[in-house]
Design a protein around this motif. Structure first.
Motif, PDB file in Angstrom:
ATOM      1  N   LEU A  49       5.445  12.100 -32.873  1.00 39.78           N
ATOM      2  CA  LEU A  49       5.664  13.507 -32.563  1.00 39.78           C
ATOM      3  C   LEU A  49       4.547  14.397 -33.092  1.00 39.78           C
ATOM      4  N   THR A  50       4.062  14.102 -34.280  1.00 35.45           N
ATOM      5  CA  THR A  50       2.969  14.913 -34.836  1.00 35.45           C
ATOM      6  C   THR A  50       1.696  14.746 -34.013  1.00 35.45           C
ATOM      7  N   LEU A  51       1.338  13.497 -33.734  1.00 31.36           N
ATOM      8  CA  LEU A  51       0.126  13.263 -32.940  1.00 31.36           C
ATOM      9  C   LEU A  51       0.273  13.755 -31.502  1.00 31.36           C
ATOM     10  N   SER A  52       1.453  13.574 -30.923  1.00 32.06           N
ATOM     11  CA  SER A  52       1.626  14.038 -29.542  1.00 32.06           C
ATOM     12  C   SER A  52       1.576  15.558 -29.481  1.00 32.06           C
ATOM     13  N   SER A  53       2.094  16.232 -30.509  1.00 29.94           N
ATOM     14  CA  SER A  53       1.995  17.699 -30.541  1.00 29.94           C
ATOM     15  C   SER A  53       0.539  18.138 -30.596  1.00 29.94           C
ATOM     16  N   LEU A  54      -0.246  17.453 -31.413  1.00 29.31           N
ATOM     17  CA  LEU A  54      -1.674  17.774 -31.504  1.00 29.31           C
ATOM     18  C   LEU A  54      -2.368  17.514 -30.164  1.00 29.31           C
ATOM     19  N   CYS A  55      -2.193  16.331 -29.637  1.00 28.05           N
ATOM     20  CA  CYS A  55      -2.888  15.957 -28.391  1.00 28.05           C
ATOM     21  C   CYS A  55      -2.456  16.810 -27.207  1.00 28.05           C
ATOM     22  N   THR A  56      -1.136  17.024 -27.068  1.00 32.87           N
ATOM     23  CA  THR A  56      -0.680  17.807 -25.922  1.00 32.87           C
ATOM     24  C   THR A  56      -1.112  19.261 -26.034  1.00 32.87           C
ATOM     25  N   SER A  57      -1.131  19.814 -27.250  1.00 33.10           N
ATOM     26  CA  SER A  57      -1.605  21.197 -27.416  1.00 33.10           C
ATOM     27  C   SER A  57      -3.073  21.320 -27.032  1.00 33.10           C
ATOM     28  N   LEU A  58      -3.876  20.373 -27.512  1.00 33.79           N
ATOM     29  CA  LEU A  58      -5.307  20.407 -27.184  1.00 33.79           C
ATOM     30  C   LEU A  58      -5.542  20.234 -25.683  1.00 33.79           C
ATOM     31  N   ILE A  59      -4.871  19.259 -25.090  1.00 36.72           N
ATOM     32  CA  ILE A  59      -5.045  19.010 -23.654  1.00 36.72           C
ATOM     33  C   ILE A  59      -4.574  20.212 -22.840  1.00 36.72           C
ATOM     34  N   TYR A  60      -3.440  20.790 -23.230  1.00 36.72           N
ATOM     35  CA  TYR A  60      -2.933  21.930 -22.475  1.00 36.72           C
ATOM     36  C   TYR A  60      -3.888  23.119 -22.560  1.00 36.72           C
ATOM     37  N   LYS A  61      -4.307  23.465 -23.778  1.00 30.82           N
ATOM     38  CA  LYS A  61      -5.137  24.656 -23.972  1.00 30.82           C
ATOM     39  C   LYS A  61      -6.556  24.500 -23.433  1.00 30.82           C
ATOM     40  N   PHE A  62      -7.136  23.305 -23.613  1.00 30.46           N
ATOM     41  CA  PHE A  62      -8.553  23.152 -23.286  1.00 30.46           C
ATOM     42  C   PHE A  62      -8.833  22.395 -21.985  1.00 30.46           C
ATOM     43  N   VAL A  63      -7.808  21.821 -21.390  1.00 32.87           N
ATOM     44  CA  VAL A  63      -8.031  21.128 -20.116  1.00 32.87           C
ATOM     45  C   VAL A  63      -7.178  21.750 -19.014  1.00 32.87           C
ATOM     46  N   LEU A  64      -5.863  21.716 -19.190  1.00 30.51           N
ATOM     47  CA  LEU A  64      -4.989  22.170 -18.110  1.00 30.51           C
ATOM     48  C   LEU A  64      -5.131  23.664 -17.825  1.00 30.51           C
ATOM     49  N   VAL A  65      -5.181  24.482 -18.863  1.00 26.46           N
ATOM     50  CA  VAL A  65      -5.319  25.927 -18.653  1.00 26.46           C
ATOM     51  C   VAL A  65      -6.688  26.252 -18.061  1.00 26.46           C
ATOM     52  N   LYS A  66      -7.725  25.604 -18.567  1.00 27.65           N
ATOM     53  CA  LYS A  66      -9.086  25.870 -18.059  1.00 27.65           C
ATOM     54  C   LYS A  66      -9.219  25.484 -16.587  1.00 27.65           C
ATOM     55  N   CYS A  67      -8.529  24.417 -16.190  1.00 24.42           N
ATOM     56  CA  CYS A  67      -8.601  23.956 -14.798  1.00 24.42           C
ATOM     57  C   CYS A  67      -7.545  24.612 -13.906  1.00 24.42           C
ATOM     58  N   GLY A  68      -6.665  25.403 -14.486  1.00 21.54           N
ATOM     59  CA  GLY A  68      -5.599  26.018 -13.704  1.00 21.54           C
ATOM     60  C   GLY A  68      -4.568  25.013 -13.240  1.00 21.54           C
ATOM     61  N   ALA A  69      -4.385  23.965 -14.016  1.00 20.33           N
ATOM     62  CA  ALA A  69      -3.466  22.884 -13.630  1.00 20.33           C
ATOM     63  C   ALA A  69      -2.282  22.789 -14.595  1.00 20.33           C
ATOM     64  N   GLU A  70      -1.758  23.937 -15.004  1.00 25.52           N
ATOM     65  CA  GLU A  70      -0.630  23.947 -15.932  1.00 25.52           C
ATOM     66  C   GLU A  70       0.594  23.239 -15.361  1.00 25.52           C
ATOM     67  N   TYR A  71       0.704  23.203 -14.037  1.00 26.91           N
ATOM     68  CA  TYR A  71       1.844  22.569 -13.390  1.00 26.91           C
ATOM     69  C   TYR A  71       1.890  21.059 -13.637  1.00 26.91           C
ATOM     70  N   LEU A  72       0.800  20.474 -14.112  1.00 28.23           N
ATOM     71  CA  LEU A  72       0.762  19.043 -14.411  1.00 28.23           C
ATOM     72  C   LEU A  72       1.180  18.717 -15.843  1.00 28.23           C
ATOM     73  N   GLN A  73       1.639  19.719 -16.595  1.00 31.00           N
ATOM     74  CA  GLN A  73       1.890  19.517 -18.015  1.00 31.00           C
ATOM     75  C   GLN A  73       2.882  18.397 -18.289  1.00 31.00           C
ATOM     76  N   THR A  74       3.966  18.309 -17.551  1.00 34.74           N
ATOM     77  CA  THR A  74       4.978  17.294 -17.836  1.00 34.74           C
ATOM     78  C   THR A  74       4.417  15.891 -17.640  1.00 34.74           C
ATOM     79  N   ILE A  75       3.701  15.671 -16.568  1.00 35.63           N
ATOM     80  CA  ILE A  75       3.121  14.351 -16.293  1.00 35.63           C
ATOM     81  C   ILE A  75       2.097  13.990 -17.361  1.00 35.63           C
TER      82      ILE A  75
END
Length: 191
Positions: A49-75
């Protein structure tokens, strides 16, 4: 610093993922028969849970948001969690085979544990920074560990009690979880 402490206390005690949000019940009920197994599962959940929180936060903020692909967050979150659980599974299989065997099917179930995915989504929905998300993830996992170890201790004590036939097995476990949930409700005045 005060805000991080409030997030931690809130996640671990007040909004306990198992006892107030009712997430992660499959592992909570399935692995809480023995203290050592429950503690091992708690340690695995803390790590994941600690590592997944770190990784998912980083991926969401720096990849998904930058690419406009927030809808892929669950996958994306499910893939990250699955990869981390595989790492934990390989580590336990090599270093602590007895714990690996004791956790059995519940170790891979961390991948589909709704608590782990729920925390990643809550971090995004709450607008937590990466540090706040990691603190929330760690505290949530700590709350899960507290709940599962307490339940295991109670279940070990219940083995020697005279429980009416109608309540033996899962009914008494569910009643105990209900009483634990009510007890944890008392922490709501802290925040």
């Amino acid at each position: 610093m005060r805000e991080l402490l409030m997030i931690a206390v809130g996640a671990a005690l007040v909004n306990n993922v198992v006892l107030s949000q009712f997430l992660g019940l499959c592992a909570f009920l399935g692995v809480s028969k023995k203290m050592n197994t429950a503690a091992g599962m708690g340690g695995a959940v803390i790590f994941v849970l600690t590592l997944s929180s770190l990784c998912t936060s980083l991926i969401y903020k720096f990849v998904l948001v930058k690419c406009g692909a927030e809808y892929l967050q669950t996958i994306v979150f499910i893939l990250v969690i699955a990869a981390l659980v595989q790492l934990v599974e390989m580590f336990l299989k090599k270093t602590i085979p007895s714990l690996y065997r004791a956790l059995g099917v519940y170790l891979p179930l961390i991948t589909t544990n709704c608590a782990v995915l729920g925390v990643a989504i809550i971090n995004v929905q709450s607008g937590y920074s990466v540090l706040e998300g990691v603190v929330n993830g760690f505290a949530t996992a700590l709350g899960f560990t507290i709940a599962i170890v307490l339940m295991a201790g109670l279940r070990e004590k219940m083995e020697y009690n005279d429980v009416p036939k109608a309540f033996q097995g899962m009914p008494i476990v569910l009643l105990t979880a209900m009483l634990m949930s009510i007890a944890f409700f008392g922490f709501s005045g802290i925040i």
